[in-house]
Design an enzyme around this catalytic site. Structure first.
Site, short mmCIF file in Angstrom:
data_model
loop_
_atom_site.label_atom_id
_atom_site.label_comp_id
_atom_site.label_asym_id
_atom_site.label_seq_id
_atom_site.Cartn_x
_atom_site.Cartn_y
_atom_site.Cartn_z
N ASP A 8 -13.01 -0.36 2.57
CA ASP A 8 -11.98 -1.22 2.00
C ASP A 8 -11.15 -0.33 1.07
O ASP A 8 -11.55 0.78 0.74
CB ASP A 8 -12.65 -2.37 1.25
CG ASP A 8 -11.67 -3.28 0.54
OD1 ASP A 8 -10.59 -3.53 1.11
OD2 ASP A 8 -11.97 -3.73 -0.57
N ASP A 10 -8.67 -1.84 -1.85
CA ASP A 10 -8.56 -2.44 -3.18
C ASP A 10 -9.94 -2.75 -3.75
O ASP A 10 -10.73 -3.46 -3.14
CB ASP A 10 -7.73 -3.71 -3.12
CG ASP A 10 -6.30 -3.45 -2.68
OD1 ASP A 10 -5.52 -2.98 -3.51
OD2 ASP A 10 -5.98 -3.69 -1.49
#
Length: 215
Positions: A8, A10
């Site tokens: 991922d 963020d």
């Protein structure tokens, strides 16, 4: 066996959640609207069309969802150009794992911000596949973005490891059949039921080693 690793963005590689919150709140405040108590958590993992529609339809920000999205993204680009808030150990973690496995990136950020961050951090060449939830049918917790990244990597989802931090991210990766390593963000911790979906929980990216991933 592990065939690939999918990060991922963020909250895992970049400490962007406070910036997203700040910029969105600013757009809402400038429109004279109130920020709903559950908005910060609700927006995590949403794709660009989803969160911009939330701001217009639920919060009541005037203008089209596309116009509101553009204002928020412009604000995020300005923040990144001023200071890129990479999380401690992010670059090193990507480099360590890229030396052993093909890497993917499954992010709720729009394409423009994904490219901005990876280029500024000199990480673009380490990722074989990068994908935004705005490029698939639904944002997290839907498994759509992870399903498509795994497909493009040519891997078996059961042999792919995801690195996630948020409730919706953990749910997305788990629903796609990936093994999941959670690196919880202290400021935005995942809910207990989501964290329970992780195969391993580590306190920092420094703990994200090839031995851990392989095991």
């Amino acid at each position: 066996m592990t065939d690939a690793v999918v990060f991922d963005l963020d909250g895992v590689l970049i400490d962007s959640e406070p910036l997203w919150d700040e910029v969105r709140r600013g757009v809402v405040a400038s429109a004279g609207r109130d920020w709903p108590a559950d908005a910060t958590e609700a927006l995590q993992g949403m794709s660009t069309p989803e969160w911009s529609a939330y701001l217009t339809d639920v919060v009541g920000v005037p203008g089209s969802a596309e116009e509101v999205a553009s204002r928020v993204i412009d604000g995020m680009v300005a923040r990144y150009q001023s200071h890129l808030p990479l999380l401690p150990g992010a670059v090193e973690a990507v480099q360590r794992l890229a030396n052993r496995w093909p890497l993917g990136l499954a992010s709720s950020s729009p394409r423009r911000l994904i490219d901005t961050v990876l280029e500024a951090a000199h990480l673009s060449d380490h990722f074989r596949v990068t994908l935004s939830t705005e490029e698939v049918r639904a944002g997290k917790p839907s498994p759509a973005v992870y399903n498509e990244v795994v497909r493009r990597l040519g891997a078996d989802s059961s042999q792919v490891v995801a690195v996630e931090d948020s409730s919706n991210g953990l749910r997305s990766a788990s629903a796609a059949g990936l093994r999941v390593i959670a690196v919880p963000n202290a400021n935005y911790p995942p809910q207990d039921d989501a964290l329970a979906l992780a195969d391993v929980v580590v306190p920092s990216l420094d703990d994200l080693t090839p031995d851990l991933v392989a095991g």
